[in-house]
Design a protein around this motif. Structure first.
Motif, mmCIF file in Angstrom:
data_model
loop_
_atom_site.group_PDB
_atom_site.id
_atom_site.type_symbol
_atom_site.label_atom_id
_atom_site.label_comp_id
_atom_site.label_asym_id
_atom_site.label_seq_id
_atom_site.Cartn_x
_atom_site.Cartn_y
_atom_site.Cartn_z
ATOM 1 N N SER A 153 -6.490 8.618 -0.976
ATOM 2 C CA SER A 153 -5.746 8.380 0.170
ATOM 3 C C SER A 153 -4.235 8.749 0.005
ATOM 4 O O SER A 153 -3.581 9.468 0.728
ATOM 5 C CB SER A 153 -5.885 7.031 0.832
ATOM 6 O OG SER A 153 -7.400 6.823 0.697
ATOM 7 N N THR A 154 -3.777 8.130 -1.119
ATOM 8 C CA THR A 154 -2.163 8.351 -1.431
ATOM 9 C C THR A 154 -1.955 9.898 -1.744
ATOM 10 O O THR A 154 -1.087 10.204 -1.237
ATOM 11 C CB THR A 154 -1.879 7.460 -2.541
ATOM 12 O OG1 THR A 154 -2.284 6.076 -2.225
ATOM 13 C CG2 THR A 154 -0.266 7.536 -3.072
ATOM 14 N N LEU A 155 -3.024 10.609 -2.428
ATOM 15 C CA LEU A 155 -2.614 12.052 -2.766
ATOM 16 C C LEU A 155 -2.850 12.734 -1.504
ATOM 17 O O LEU A 155 -1.904 13.629 -1.215
ATOM 18 C CB LEU A 155 -3.675 12.537 -3.876
ATOM 19 C CG LEU A 155 -3.779 11.763 -5.171
ATOM 20 C CD1 LEU A 155 -4.950 12.196 -5.912
ATOM 21 C CD2 LEU A 155 -2.454 12.413 -5.828
ATOM 22 N N ALA A 156 -3.778 12.444 -0.567
ATOM 23 C CA ALA A 156 -3.798 13.223 0.710
ATOM 24 C C ALA A 156 -2.799 13.059 1.566
ATOM 25 O O ALA A 156 -2.064 14.154 1.965
ATOM 26 C CB ALA A 156 -4.938 12.570 1.438
ATOM 27 N N ILE A 157 -2.133 11.901 1.509
ATOM 28 C CA ILE A 157 -1.095 11.658 2.611
ATOM 29 C C ILE A 157 0.457 12.128 1.921
ATOM 30 O O ILE A 157 1.182 12.764 2.317
ATOM 31 C CB ILE A 157 -0.920 10.209 2.786
ATOM 32 C CG1 ILE A 157 -1.927 9.783 3.700
ATOM 33 C CG2 ILE A 157 0.545 9.707 3.255
ATOM 34 C CD1 ILE A 157 -1.952 10.218 5.061
ATOM 35 N N LEU A 158 0.406 12.181 0.405
ATOM 36 C CA LEU A 158 1.557 12.446 -0.178
ATOM 37 C C LEU A 158 1.700 14.053 -0.103
ATOM 38 O O LEU A 158 2.441 14.563 0.219
ATOM 39 C CB LEU A 158 1.315 12.280 -1.706
ATOM 40 C CG LEU A 158 2.447 12.424 -2.628
ATOM 41 C CD1 LEU A 158 3.872 11.845 -2.130
ATOM 42 C CD2 LEU A 158 2.094 12.291 -3.946
ATOM 43 N N ALA A 159 0.408 14.702 -0.111
ATOM 44 C CA ALA A 159 0.353 16.420 0.017
ATOM 45 C C ALA A 159 0.976 16.535 1.538
ATOM 46 O O ALA A 159 1.360 17.697 1.930
ATOM 47 C CB ALA A 159 -1.130 16.827 -0.163
ATOM 48 N N CYS B 249 0.805 -1.313 0.150
ATOM 49 C CA CYS B 249 -0.088 0.015 -0.049
ATOM 50 C C CYS B 249 0.918 1.215 -0.131
ATOM 51 O O CYS B 249 1.795 1.418 0.653
ATOM 52 C CB CYS B 249 -0.921 0.254 1.315
ATOM 53 S SG CYS B 249 -2.064 1.427 1.472
ATOM 54 N N ALA B 250 0.593 2.068 -1.003
ATOM 55 C CA ALA B 250 1.406 3.493 -0.811
ATOM 56 C C ALA B 250 1.361 4.317 0.298
ATOM 57 O O ALA B 250 2.238 5.234 0.446
ATOM 58 C CB ALA B 250 0.968 4.343 -2.134
ATOM 59 N N ILE B 251 -0.045 4.265 0.979
ATOM 60 C CA ILE B 251 0.087 5.091 2.319
ATOM 61 C C ILE B 251 1.212 4.912 3.484
ATOM 62 O O ILE B 251 2.081 5.575 3.635
ATOM 63 C CB ILE B 251 -1.355 4.992 2.728
ATOM 64 C CG1 ILE B 251 -2.156 5.477 1.850
ATOM 65 C CG2 ILE B 251 -1.423 5.913 3.924
ATOM 66 C CD1 ILE B 251 -3.561 5.145 1.828
ATOM 67 N N PRO B 252 1.331 3.510 3.778
ATOM 68 C CA PRO B 252 2.423 3.510 4.664
ATOM 69 C C PRO B 252 3.888 3.444 4.071
ATOM 70 O O PRO B 252 4.812 4.011 4.803
ATOM 71 C CB PRO B 252 2.138 2.003 5.242
ATOM 72 C CG PRO B 252 1.331 1.200 4.274
ATOM 73 C CD PRO B 252 0.698 2.422 3.964
ATOM 74 N N ALA B 253 3.793 3.197 2.952
ATOM 75 C CA ALA B 253 5.225 3.487 2.145
ATOM 76 C C ALA B 253 5.526 5.129 2.196
ATOM 77 O O ALA B 253 6.864 5.251 2.269
ATOM 78 C CB ALA B 253 5.079 3.067 0.694
#
Lengths: 84, 609
Positions: free
Chosen positions: B567-573, B333-337
């Motif tokens: 979710s990935t975009l939100a965490i990336l930002a 999953c990209a989020i924990p990554a």
């Protein structure tokens, strides 16, 4: 005349004394190395020289660092005999 | 309320001491610019005082943008009248590494008239090995109180509290008040020789373990075994908890929805709240487990060795060995990554890692790949059953995503302007030690909570939007006639070059919330209940819809590249502190995915014809 030895040229188990830095090494990096204890006059031991050109492992004072060739190749050293 | 600030070099045991003093009441705050965490908490024995845990740094002479930010914040804190004490943590086992920073802190505190106490941490390690630190000699020379203590055992904490209650005001004309950094470097070297524990006992034990973990053969085998366990933790150990969360949400929905009188409220609660927002809560156990395991590897000292092992191959693509774990996590999953990429100290390499992570074949792509492969690749085998074409296709598309991720990182590293500071690969190899489980569990809990509270808002907003578009104006009767259906017709010309009609356009549009929504949306459009669980009827409908092989392969390539995950975009930002970067990545990957998909469609048609 032999080529200048560098920290990167050390093999595992070899010990050396730092004699200076290559003038092309960025000043910020040189300062950071000195902050880590890699001063001219300091003795450094190469603990590990892993295969396939991976970063080498050095002991300076009581701390162990891993340095890649983009830094270690710019630290000029004088090799010490193995039984020194 | 008065503030006490806690500073020290990395790996000096600062955070453990912070947790001991505050009783783990840590609050993590993000500061603008590049991500820098400052933990704050009340000192349990002195509730009127706040302890602020500053990021570890080797020197007050910064060489990266991130260090500049941390040092700038420290300098501002010295001018803050509410800050009435500075605690500077040093690693008593490796004095020289900490002493330059300590001397710089003492110098600045002397200039600003702030009392400082030096905390010689890990004194228990010296005791266990029969080594000694000359505390009195060091305190006399530094003109500063020095308290030997152990953040792990709590030894010396009472003396530290006494020092806070009875501060020794610094002499503003003290010995170091006007000392330049160059002088302090030499002084640190001399003081460590004079007062340090000496001996190589600690390093020798470390070197023995390193000769195993960094050996060409045993190091490689142990590396793959540990990474295998990491994967097991993500996919297998977290799975029962993820299933439990999913079941609990389903049970709650079943219990709550019938109680609601209004049909719209029932549909909203069932589909948007539990179906949409609930779907992202399912990932929380995975984030918790992964954060815990990564913390375990970091705390034990192994993570630094893993970074060393992977450095060389990743350097070819402009990355660093420290990028490996985040990229590996991205396969789940990209989020924990993205969270894990915090460990990369070079801002430039962290940026490149952020760019590679969304292309790792995450688990959300799996249902999409499974559906498309089942629809377009024959379930046949070759070489006497040794090679299955569907398995080979799955392997190929996984490898394709990873390769494109590395390729993009490599290209950007060679072409992008040097706006982000790079740092050479100089990695301190910390001693191996037994991890502290309580702080690791706390950290995993904090990270999971951060995910829910920060990403949850964005995910909620987007999910609501998609639900409203799909529900109105005909109250969910026919998705094709809804506003979302209209959007599908509008975007149809965009997807026509891929041989896709409006139904696939709608499914792609909704998959921007989360990739796996693609399967569910197609199921809804074709009128199939539970398409996520049983894909066979959906595969039949896809065949019946006349979708060509070229379109199927184009969709596979599109999903491998496009960054469709709110979710990935939100965490990336949040993590990159850059909405601009996030937007550029979103648009850039969409365009790349689109162009690659069109090329695949056209090429396949030309070959088939």
């Amino acid at each position: 005349m032999t080529a200048q030895q560098t920290l990167w040229s050390l093999k595992a188990g070899e010990r050396c004394e730092i004699i200076g830095y290559d003038t092309t090494l960025a000043e910020a990096y040189r300062i950071r190395l000195m902050e880590f204890g890699f001063h001219p006059g300091e003795r450094v031991t190469c603990l590990q020289a892993p295969a396939f050109g991976a970063p080498k492992v050095y002991q300076v004072s009581a701390t162990v660092f891993s340095l890649d060739d983009d830094v270690a190749a710019y630290v000029q050293v004088r090799l010490e005999p193995r039984d020194a | 309320m008065s503030k006490v600030i806690l500073v020290g070099s990395p790996n000096s045991g600062k955070s453990m001491l912070f947790n001991r003093l505050t009783g783990l009441n840590q609050k993590v705050a993000n500061f603008p610019g590049i991500t820098v965490d400052v933990g704050t908490g009340r000192i349990q024995a002195m509730p009127e005082r706040t302890l602020m845990d500053f990021p570890g740094t080797y020197s007050l002479q910064p060489i990266s943008a991130e260090e500049k930010l941390a040092v700038g914040y420290f300098e501002r804190a010295l001018q803050d009248p509410e800050v009435d004490h500075v605690l500077c943590v040093i690693d008593a086992t490796r004095l020289e590494k900490s002493l330059l920073f300590t001397l710089q802190v003492i110098r600045d505190c002397q200039r600003f008239g702030k009392p400082v106490t030096v905390l010689a941490n890990m004194i228990d390690v010296l005791d266990n090995h029969g080594l000694e630190l000359d505390v009195d000699g060091l305190a006399q020379t530094l003109q500063t109180p020095v308290v030997p203590l152990s953040g792990r055992s709590g030894k010396g904490v009472d003396e530290l509290l006494a020092s806070l209650r009875n501060p020794v005001m610094p002499d503003t004309n003290g010995a170091f008040a006007n000392a330049p950094d160059a002088l302090l470097r030499g002084e640190a070297h001399a003081l460590s020789r004079r007062f340090g524990p000496g001996g190589e006992l600690l390093v020798r034990g470390q070197a023995r373990l390193d000769s195993f973990f960094l050996h060409s053969v045993t190091g490689g085998i142990s590396f793959f075994l540990i990474m295998y366990l990491l994967f097991q933790s993500i996919f297998t150990w977290a799975a029962p908890v993820m299933d439990a969360v999913e079941s609990s949400l389903g049970w709650m929905a079943d219990a709550l929805v019938p109680l609601l009188g209004n049909q719209v409220a029932r549909d909203f609660t069932a589909d948007a709240l539990f179906g949409g927002v609930g779907a992202f809560l399912v990932f929380v156990p995975q984030i918790f487990v992964l954060t815990f395991i990564i913390g375990l590897l970091e705390d034990s000292g192994y993570m630094a060795r893993a970074a060393l092992i992977c450095h060389k191959p990743l350097r070819l693509f402009g990355l660093t060995g420290k990028s490996f774990i985040p990229m590996l996590s991205g396969v789940a999953c990209a989020i924990p990554a993205i969270y894990a990429a915090r460990a990369i100290d070079s801002p430039r390499k962290r940026l490149l890692t952020y760019m590679a992570i969304p292309l790792m074949p995450c688990s959300a792509r799996l249902p999409v790949y499974t559906l498309l492969i089942a629809a377009f690749i024959p379930a046949e085998t070759a070489l006497g059953g040794l090679i299955g074409w569907q398995g080979l296709a799955m392997f190929g598309i996984y490898f394709f995503g990873m390769f494109i991720g590395l390729l993009i990182a490599g290209l950007v590293s060679r072409t992008a302007e040097d706006r982000y500071t790079d740092l050479p690969f100089v990695l301190e190899l910390p001693p191996y030690r037994m991890p502290g489980f309580k702080p690791l569990l706390r950290n995993a809990w904090n990270r999971s909570r951060h995910f829910v509270t920060k990403a949850g808002k964005v995910i909620f907003a987007v999910t609501m939007l998609i639900w409203i578009l799909g529900y109105f104006p005909n109250y969910g009767a026919d998705l094709g006639e809804s506003w979302l259906g209209q959007v599908g017709h509008w975007v149809e010309p965009l997807f026509r070059p891929l041989g896709l009609d409006w139904r696939y356009g709608v499914a792609i549009f909704t998959s921007f919330a989360a990739r796996e929504v693609f399967v569910g949306t197609l199921g809804t459009i074709f009128g199939i209940e539970g398409a996520d669980e049983n894909m066979v009827p959906l595969v039949d409908h896809i065949h019946a819809s006349g979708l060509a092989l070229g379109s199927g392969l184009a969709l596979l390539v599109f999903f491998a590249i496009s960054l469709q995950c709110v979710s990935t975009l939100a965490i990336l930002a949040k993590e990159s502190q850059s909405r601009s970067l996030t937007l550029k990545m979103f648009i850039g990957y969409f365009l790349l995915a689109y162009v690659a998909a069109v090329a695949v469609y056209q090429l396949t048609n030309a070959l088939v014809a």
